[in-house]
Design an enzyme around this catalytic site. Structure first.
Site, mmCIF file in Angstrom:
data_model
loop_
_atom_site.group_PDB
_atom_site.id
_atom_site.type_symbol
_atom_site.label_atom_id
_atom_site.label_comp_id
_atom_site.label_asym_id
_atom_site.label_seq_id
_atom_site.Cartn_x
_atom_site.Cartn_y
_atom_site.Cartn_z
ATOM 1 N N ARG A 177 1.909 10.526 -10.991
ATOM 2 C CA ARG A 177 0.888 11.480 -11.416
ATOM 3 C C ARG A 177 1.482 12.886 -11.566
ATOM 4 N NH1 ARG A 177 -2.721 9.654 -7.189
ATOM 5 N NH2 ARG A 177 -3.229 7.677 -8.196
ATOM 6 N N ALA A 210 0.806 -1.229 0.000
ATOM 7 C CA ALA A 210 0.000 0.000 0.000
ATOM 8 C C ALA A 210 0.838 1.277 0.000
ATOM 9 C CB ALA A 210 -0.946 -0.016 1.192
ATOM 10 N N ALA A 211 1.724 1.429 0.973
ATOM 11 C CA ALA A 211 2.448 2.694 1.098
ATOM 12 C C ALA A 211 3.380 2.906 -0.095
ATOM 13 C CB ALA A 211 3.241 2.721 2.409
ATOM 14 N N TYR A 227 -30.494 12.947 11.462
ATOM 15 C CA TYR A 227 -31.535 12.230 12.187
ATOM 16 C C TYR A 227 -32.702 11.874 11.283
ATOM 17 C CZ TYR A 227 -35.849 11.431 14.659
ATOM 18 O OH TYR A 227 -37.051 10.895 15.047
ATOM 19 N N SER A 259 0.169 -4.105 -3.783
ATOM 20 C CA SER A 259 -1.030 -3.287 -3.507
ATOM 21 C C SER A 259 -2.228 -4.138 -3.125
ATOM 22 C CB SER A 259 -1.394 -2.456 -4.743
ATOM 23 O OG SER A 259 -0.301 -1.676 -5.146
ATOM 24 N N ARG A 319 2.022 2.129 -15.866
ATOM 25 C CA ARG A 319 2.204 3.536 -15.494
ATOM 26 C C ARG A 319 3.680 3.896 -15.408
ATOM 27 N NH1 ARG A 319 -2.455 5.169 -11.615
ATOM 28 N NH2 ARG A 319 -4.147 4.082 -12.650
ATOM 29 N N CYS A 321 -5.884 -6.473 5.183
ATOM 30 C CA CYS A 321 -7.060 -6.399 6.061
ATOM 31 C C CYS A 321 -8.189 -7.280 5.554
ATOM 32 C CB CYS A 321 -7.588 -4.977 6.151
ATOM 33 S SG CYS A 321 -6.318 -3.725 6.186
ATOM 34 N N ASP A 355 3.316 0.384 7.390
ATOM 35 C CA ASP A 355 3.418 -0.364 8.644
ATOM 36 C C ASP A 355 4.815 -0.349 9.252
ATOM 37 O OD1 ASP A 355 0.803 -0.942 8.088
ATOM 38 O OD2 ASP A 355 1.087 -3.106 7.870
#
Lengths: 461, 461
Positions: free
Chosen positions: A26, A15-16, A434, A45, A76, A49, A291
């Site tokens: 980008r 992820a990181a 509400y 990636s 990319r 979890c 992490d």
């Protein structure tokens, strides 16, 4: 290669690391920035979890957990090298020694900018028998696949989960869903030590109600094996729990051996220390995220280690922006987490009682029961909300929630209020949505805030 | 009566009035404070917001909607007089003229402190046929009962709802659930004019998908009746829509005739004007709250009229605290509302585009699609989030959400961020709860905030 083109090297393709790569790309095209990423595993990636839900069968396919494949990254213009392990960081020489795990070949790659995103590794307690077949961690997709293979092959239906934190309780759910008899053996007095014990007790009761055997206050002494060498039971000082499969869910530590060897600064939890731009302290051209870093806890002013995909993604985004010539920061966390065990939702943000005490804060604590919807609306489910507020100032310090459907994400309101430094008195006026299908006329968070206001006022000590 | 005992008179026995009574009683016992409350209807402290769900059958029993009965209030030493209408407020003489609607008897009651909580009344457009049998409002429990009686007695299965705001769409759901063919006739270009039209269009499409006939941009000209005198159709300039029952859902106005006659200050929407302690402006001993007052919109700095039970309860709480010798304020609203039509969830907070323009604010607006859970997790449902941020400063101005399960209450995060005056850049770092069953790794609110950040940065006009 133009002389002005820089090379960004990234260690770790989850992820990181890959968020950083994508965001940097980008902002800067391949003419300006070359991006090389090393990943020692076989996936990029992916959502660690999500592993419990894959094991439990809610998620059908491993590939569903992969947000972006190596090929997609390469499209990319990211030079992603899989099954390639970084072996050394030469900070002086601004280069990384990498090994191709297939061929065994080692080579140095120079960097202008470096991102360390080496993740975390599961704690593997040094127990006799911990390496026996049938004992599984659930940190990587490979771990998940190995576990699923074991579950598919194994005839027995008894599972023991060691540890009752997020991974432990989520794996208990997964195994229940696969039809196992599940025992959770837990060192703490209650499950979910990220909650105060009075809230953990509610989790204990609910999990027991689901047919899960909960063993608290128990230290595992060894893992017993049978004649076939496979796991047979988990032993504590007091008892033995027969097991056809054992899950290690005792937490993770930052994977920072490489960083340590390179002399990069580590904190008291073993994670890399960065500034708010996610730049490694004292190192102009090295960033770190995910992490493997420690993050600033905005409530205590101290560093913590929190392995959570949402933080890793934010870190990557921040690093990529800064490396790409933009500007972004990760200001820190308030410690929000949400989880579930079957239909039980568990959430927390901010400080527990013991965190507040450790931070030198004095507080009042209140607990209320309310419902997720108007009491008369079908599906209205009970939830318990505990709220801590600082004495005198009434500043919100933390919220814990245990309930059923509609309970967990209510913690987000408290997370924003913590970030904004609100008092519980201010919170009582919050204009929360509400309607009877969504909330009682006083949202449970408001009910808790009102009780906390009364406690702050009544506190004359 | 001791000479120091004060008398509090309350006009209106629903949420605001009776919350004020209860809170005042908590702070002051009967020896210090006498409380007299007049309610012209037959119910106290009920959830008008729950009426659509009672009509639709999700709530079985009318009594479920009553939070506290007259008897329960009386047990707390509140002298509650039902079926008693306040006819005049004599501000100079500090007294209220009340009429017992059963006996016709009128009498004056002196007050030391007065609370005006007269609520709102539904707009009843002056259409030919609007009083025909089969045409129903849904403001009070009595209205709800009358409607249910009609639905039970009526054989036809065609319903027309006039108006496509909250009440209109909720009643459309209720009638669908009762097996009716439902047509919603709406003056606006799209349903839910509390949303921007681009978001209203999503509601339109979803409701059409539910089999509801949506007629936009249509002014009802008359209600046609049959030979039996009952409603038979709803006519617009262009068409006639056959109807066995017609629901008026065209909104409400503050019920402030009594206040106007007494010379109390009213705002441009016809509601009472109060200070932040809910005291009527210029009147030391008169408070007002609930659907009969205007509230400060914190985003525009202007007064608005919002009839919503959650505000009414807060007002009552604030009034009761102040009347009871404590201190509390109602600082204002950011304009949060949430609703649903079958499985479609609709939410908003802050300013729409036209509100922002009217307030003199320039903004960027972005819209994103995301999911309620991790994309791979079962039940992950699409949602659309629109976010407005102020130009230059990037301050959050408003959020609108249309989606399925898990969409609506996400608006609360934005409501707190608005209250705290956060920028969209600050929001991107919010530590919101993440786990695959609860959210994608970037919560939809964060995805929207990131896009809004980019829009603010790109905006060089």
């Amino acid at each position: 290669m133009s002389s002005t083109r820089e090379r960004l090297v990234i260690i770790g393709g989850d992820a990181a690391g890959m968020s950083a790569a994508s965001q940097a790309r980008r902002l800067k095209g391949p003419d300006e920035l070359e991006i090389v990423a090393f990943e020692r595993g076989g996936f990029t990636s992916y959502s660690a979890c999500g592993i419990p839900y894959w094991v439990g069968g809610s998620v059908g396919d491993r590939d569903d957990l992969v947000a972006r494949t190596p090929e997609e990254h390469r499209e990319r213009a990211i030079d992603l090298r899989m099954r390639t392990e970084a072996r050394r960081i030469d900070v002086e020489g601004r280069r990384v020694l990498a090994r191709d795990l297939e061929s065994g070949e080692e080579y140095w790659t120079a960097y202008d900018k470096l991102v360390v995103a080496t993740g975390a590794r599961p704690l593997r307690p040094p127990l006799p028998g911990v390496d026996a077949p049938g004992v599984h961690g659930v940190q990587t997709l490979g771990d998940g696949q190995a576990l699923i293979d074991t579950l598919t092959r194994t005839e027995g239906r008894r599972a023991v989960v060691i540890g009752a934190g997020y991974i432990g309780v989520e794996m208990a759910e997964a195994l229940i869903q696969r039809g196992y008899d599940v025992t959770v053996v837990n060192r703490g007095k209650e499950p979910m030590s990220t909650l105060d014990p009075d809230m953990g007790r509610l989790v204990h009761a609910a999990m027991t109600g689901m047919g899960i055997e909960m063993v608290n206050d128990a230290e595992v002494t060894k893992i017993l094996t049978g004649e076939d060498g496979r796991v047979a039971a988990v032993a504590t000082a007091d008892a033995e729990y027969p097991a056809d499969v054992v899950i290690l869910g005792v937490g993770v530590r930052p994977e920072t051996e490489l960083a340590r060897a390179a002399g990069l600064p580590l904190g008291e939890h073993g994670g890399l220390l960065t500034d708010l731009a996610m730049r490694v302290r004292g190192h102009e051209d090295i960033w770190a995220g995910g992490d493997c870093v420690e993050v600033l806890d905005l409530m205590s002013g101290r560093e913590r280690h929190i392995a959570l995909g949402t933080h890793a993604n934010k870190h990557g985004q921040v690093i990529g922006s800064n490396v790409g010539g933009g500007y972004a920061t990760f200001p820190g966390v308030v410690g929000t987490a949400v989880s579930k065990v079957c239909d039980l939702e568990i959430a927390r943000t901010g400080l527990r009682e013991k965190d507040a005490l450790a931070a030198g804060l004095r507080f009042v604590a209140v607990t209320i029961e309310s419902t997720s919807r108007a009491g008369y609306y079908p599906g209205a489910a009970l939830m318990t909300v505990k709220m801590l507020a600082e004495r005198r100032t009434g500043r919100l310090l933390g919220v814990q929630i245990v309930g059923r459907e509609g309970a967990g994400k209510r913690v987000d309101v408290a997370a924003v209020a913590l970030t904004a430094g609100m008092t519980v008195e201010q919170m009582t006026a919050l204009d929360l949505g509400y309607a009877p299908p969504f909330s009682p006329v006083w949202d449970p968070i408001l009910v808790a805030a009102r009780k906390a206001v009364a406690a702050v006022r009544a506190d004359t000590a």
